[in-house]
Design an enzyme around this catalytic site. Structure first.
Site, PDB file in Angstrom:
ATOM      1  N   CYS A  90      -6.337  -4.560  -8.043  1.00  0.00           N
ATOM      2  CA  CYS A  90      -6.489  -4.289  -6.675  1.00  0.00           C
ATOM      3  C   CYS A  90      -5.631  -5.456  -6.040  1.00  0.00           C
ATOM      4  CB  CYS A  90      -7.631  -3.830  -5.940  1.00  0.00           C
ATOM      5  SG  CYS A  90      -8.890  -4.516  -6.270  1.00  0.00           S
ATOM      6  N   ARG A 108      -3.642   5.482   3.432  1.00  0.00           N
ATOM      7  CA  ARG A 108      -4.953   5.073   3.735  1.00  0.00           C
ATOM      8  C   ARG A 108      -5.841   5.432   2.168  1.00  0.00           C
ATOM      9  NH1 ARG A 108      -7.035   5.625   9.718  1.00  0.00           N
ATOM     10  NH2 ARG A 108      -5.287   4.914  10.672  1.00  0.00           N
ATOM     11  N   TYR A 133       0.853  -1.116   0.098  1.00  0.00           N
ATOM     12  CA  TYR A 133      -0.087   0.046   0.079  1.00  0.00           C
ATOM     13  C   TYR A 133       0.967   1.313   0.009  1.00  0.00           C
ATOM     14  CZ  TYR A 133      -4.095  -2.964   0.906  1.00  0.00           C
ATOM     15  OH  TYR A 133      -5.017  -3.909   0.688  1.00  0.00           O
TER      16      TYR A 133
END
Length: 164
Positions: A135, A118, A104
């Site tokens: 993803c 985030r 991420y």
């Protein structure tokens, strides 16, 4: 008018919703259309009808699962969101290569906002076109799977398929 088809894959049934031009507007490892339609931006939504011919998309999916891991790159997607960062992150996500998952944090850097970890995770969570905007190729910092709307078993299968 939207068209959809559910096709069998090694990861389970994949339902694909396409628009008038054949661009994928929603996709997920489910047979339930009602799980996909709410993911489509209101400006792109509409009534969906089943169709055995949704264009070349199904051939690209078959090729992907038969080993041509770049076959999905040729599939057009039609995604829209209210946020500029997520829209950009979805475009960047399509550049993550099969067999080369990122964290991420790395994804946030790729999207041009290193502090937006985030936000990067939110882009993954809100992705309406699973598989085509990959993803599943985004992992936690420690390399663990993190989340996946269609289940961690499917995410692991996809990553293993791409690593082979």
């Amino acid at each position: 008018m939207l068209k959809y088809q559910t096709m069998p894959t090694p990861a389970g049934p994949l339902t694909i919703v396409v628009g008038e031009t054949g661009g994928v507007r929603a996709a997920g490892f489910t047979e339930r259309l009602d799980e996909l339609l709410p993911l489509i931006h209101p400006a792109l939504s509409g009534q969906a009808v089943p169709d055995d011919d949704i264009g070349p998309v199904t051939g690209h999916v078959r090729s992907y699962f038969e080993g041509d891991l770049t076959a999905l790159d040729a599939v057009a997607v039609e995604q829209r969101t209210g946020g500029e960062f997520i829209a950009h992150a979805w475009q960047v996500m399509r550049d993550i290569k099969p067999g080369s998952p990122v964290t991420y944090s790395q994804f946030a850097v790729m999207a041009g906002r290193p502090a937006a970890v985030r936000g990067a995770a939110a882009a993954c969570a809100r992705n309406p076109v699973a598989l085509f905007t990959p993803c599943h190729r985004v992992l936690r910092l420690d390399g663990s799977l993190g989340g996946y709307r269609w289940g961690l078993t499917v995410k692991r299968l996809l990553l293993d398929h791409e690593a082979a």
